[in-house]
Design a protein around this motif. Structure first.
Motif, PDB file in Angstrom:
ATOM      1  N   ILE A   1      19.947 -11.770   0.923  1.00  3.13           N
ATOM      2  CA  ILE A   1      19.864 -12.903   1.851  1.00  3.13           C
ATOM      3  C   ILE A   1      18.495 -13.007   2.526  1.00  3.13           C
ATOM      4  N   GLN A   2      17.639 -11.980   2.370  1.00  2.41           N
ATOM      5  CA  GLN A   2      16.340 -11.999   3.045  1.00  2.41           C
ATOM      6  C   GLN A   2      15.414 -10.956   2.426  1.00  2.41           C
ATOM      7  N   TRP A   3      14.127 -11.100   2.747  1.00  3.62           N
ATOM      8  CA  TRP A   3      13.148 -10.076   2.413  1.00  3.62           C
ATOM      9  C   TRP A   3      13.065  -9.102   3.576  1.00  3.62           C
ATOM     10  N   ILE A   4      12.741  -7.865   3.283  1.00  4.35           N
ATOM     11  CA  ILE A   4      12.545  -6.863   4.332  1.00  4.35           C
ATOM     12  C   ILE A   4      11.178  -6.221   4.136  1.00  4.35           C
ATOM     13  N   LEU A   5      10.356  -6.258   5.174  1.00  5.91           N
ATOM     14  CA  LEU A   5       9.100  -5.516   5.201  1.00  5.91           C
ATOM     15  C   LEU A   5       9.449  -4.112   5.639  1.00  5.91           C
ATOM     16  N   GLN A   6       9.139  -3.130   4.797  1.00  3.67           N
ATOM     17  CA  GLN A   6       9.506  -1.748   5.097  1.00  3.67           C
ATOM     18  C   GLN A   6       8.282  -0.854   5.234  1.00  3.67           C
ATOM     19  N   ARG A   7       8.429   0.136   6.098  1.00  4.05           N
ATOM     20  CA  ARG A   7       7.423   1.169   6.300  1.00  4.05           C
ATOM     21  C   ARG A   7       8.012   2.496   5.844  1.00  4.05           C
ATOM     22  N   ARG A   8       7.172   3.324   5.244  1.00  8.25           N
ATOM     23  CA  ARG A   8       7.634   4.652   4.825  1.00  8.25           C
ATOM     24  C   ARG A   8       7.861   5.507   6.076  1.00  8.25           C
ATOM     25  N   GLY A   9       9.072   6.041   6.189  1.00  2.00           N
ATOM     26  CA  GLY A   9       9.410   6.939   7.292  1.00  2.00           C
ATOM     27  C   GLY A   9       9.373   6.267   8.650  1.00  2.00           C
ATOM     28  N   SER A  10       9.567   7.057   9.647  1.00  2.00           N
ATOM     29  CA  SER A  10       9.565   6.572  11.019  1.00  2.00           C
ATOM     30  C   SER A  10       8.801   7.563  11.884  1.00  2.00           C
ATOM     31  N   PRO A  11       7.855   7.085  12.662  1.00  2.00           N
ATOM     32  CA  PRO A  11       7.113   8.016  13.513  1.00  2.00           C
ATOM     33  C   PRO A  11       7.983   8.663  14.589  1.00  2.00           C
ATOM     34  N   LYS A  12       9.157   8.083  14.890  1.00  2.00           N
ATOM     35  CA  LYS A  12      10.018   8.591  15.948  1.00  2.00           C
ATOM     36  C   LYS A  12      11.157   9.465  15.439  1.00  2.00           C
TER      37      LYS A  12
ATOM     38  N   ASN B   1       0.879  -1.171   0.000  1.00  2.00           N
ATOM     39  CA  ASN B   1       0.000   0.000   0.000  1.00  2.00           C
ATOM     40  C   ASN B   1       0.918   1.223   0.000  1.00  2.00           C
ATOM     41  N   GLU B   2       0.388   2.403   0.155  1.00  2.00           N
ATOM     42  CA  GLU B   2       1.248   3.588   0.006  1.00  2.00           C
ATOM     43  C   GLU B   2       2.329   3.722   1.081  1.00  2.00           C
ATOM     44  N   ASN B   3       2.169   3.047   2.202  1.00  2.00           N
ATOM     45  CA  ASN B   3       3.144   3.174   3.285  1.00  2.00           C
ATOM     46  C   ASN B   3       3.950   1.914   3.583  1.00  2.00           C
ATOM     47  N   TRP B   4       3.684   0.818   2.886  1.00  2.00           N
ATOM     48  CA  TRP B   4       4.373  -0.442   3.165  1.00  2.00           C
ATOM     49  C   TRP B   4       4.788  -1.126   1.875  1.00  2.00           C
ATOM     50  N   ARG B   5       5.978  -1.748   1.901  1.00  2.00           N
ATOM     51  CA  ARG B   5       6.458  -2.513   0.767  1.00  2.00           C
ATOM     52  C   ARG B   5       7.380  -3.619   1.259  1.00  2.00           C
ATOM     53  N   ILE B   6       7.704  -4.535   0.348  1.00  2.00           N
ATOM     54  CA  ILE B   6       8.646  -5.613   0.630  1.00  2.00           C
ATOM     55  C   ILE B   6       9.748  -5.524  -0.413  1.00  2.00           C
ATOM     56  N   ILE B   7      10.989  -5.631   0.073  1.00  2.00           N
ATOM     57  CA  ILE B   7      12.151  -5.592  -0.812  1.00  2.00           C
ATOM     58  C   ILE B   7      13.032  -6.807  -0.546  1.00  2.00           C
TER      59      ILE B   7
ATOM     60  N   SER C   1      12.712  12.435  12.375  1.00  2.00           N
ATOM     61  CA  SER C   1      12.279  13.564  11.564  1.00  2.00           C
ATOM     62  C   SER C   1      12.172  13.226  10.078  1.00  2.00           C
ATOM     63  N   ARG C   2      12.965  12.260   9.576  1.00  2.00           N
ATOM     64  CA  ARG C   2      12.898  11.914   8.153  1.00  2.00           C
ATOM     65  C   ARG C   2      11.685  11.018   7.922  1.00  2.00           C
ATOM     66  N   LYS C   3      10.721  11.501   7.147  1.00  2.00           N
ATOM     67  CA  LYS C   3       9.489  10.737   6.936  1.00  2.00           C
ATOM     68  C   LYS C   3       9.358  10.195   5.521  1.00  2.00           C
ATOM     69  N   ASP C   4      10.263  10.570   4.608  1.00  2.80           N
ATOM     70  CA  ASP C   4      10.083  10.196   3.217  1.00  2.80           C
ATOM     71  C   ASP C   4      10.899   8.990   2.767  1.00  2.80           C
ATOM     72  N   ASP C   5      11.737   8.438   3.630  1.00  3.43           N
ATOM     73  CA  ASP C   5      12.496   7.264   3.216  1.00  3.43           C
ATOM     74  C   ASP C   5      11.821   6.006   3.769  1.00  3.43           C
ATOM     75  N   TRP C   6      12.368   4.869   3.448  1.00  5.10           N
ATOM     76  CA  TRP C   6      11.806   3.587   3.867  1.00  5.10           C
ATOM     77  C   TRP C   6      12.646   3.001   4.988  1.00  5.10           C
ATOM     78  N   ARG C   7      11.979   2.438   5.997  1.00  3.66           N
ATOM     79  CA  ARG C   7      12.646   1.860   7.163  1.00  3.66           C
ATOM     80  C   ARG C   7      12.226   0.403   7.334  1.00  3.66           C
ATOM     81  N   GLY C   8      13.166  -0.453   7.652  1.00  4.33           N
ATOM     82  CA  GLY C   8      12.876  -1.860   7.865  1.00  4.33           C
ATOM     83  C   GLY C   8      12.075  -2.093   9.131  1.00  4.33           C
TER      84      GLY C   8
END
Length: 104
Positions: free
Chosen positions: A30-41, A18-24, A43-50
């Motif tokens: 060596i593995q899949w990573i479930l990522q969320r857009r940005g981090s609520p904790k 969806n617009e805030n979640w992806r898998i890479i 200041s950077r909100k536009d990158d992807w976080r594992g």
């Protein structure tokens, strides 16, 4: 295409849930990573976080359903079509779709 896992145009996106979640695929393949857009904790909100790092599709699906909220129907199909385990290095089981085929 970027080689950075945090980039929107990362070259190993498997599926956009969806617009805030992806898998890479991780950059070391060596593995899949479930990522969320940005981090609520942070200041950077536009990158992807594992959020979850998975070698089996079963655990990856569990984490995706647990964390991502509503998932696009085509993305669910892609999740269900993944191999049981992340392919071992050097195998032919490349799970990342080319950019033009990425679901999202």
């Amino acid at each position: 295409m970027s080689k950075k896992e945090v980039a929107d145009d990362y070259d190993r996106v498997v599926v956009v849930l969806n617009e805030n979640w992806r898998i890479i695929e991780c950059r070391d393949r060596i593995q899949w990573i479930l990522q969320r857009r940005g981090s609520p904790k942070k200041s950077r909100k536009d990158d992807w976080r594992g959020k979850s790092y998975c070698r089996t599709a079963e655990v990856l699906r569990q984490r995706a359903y647990e964390h991502a909220g509503p998932i696009d129907a085509l993305a669910v199909e892609k999740l269900l079509s993944l191999p049981d385990r992340f392919p071992e290095p050097g195998s032919e089981g490349d799970t990342a779709a080319p950019a033009e085929e990425t679901i999202g």
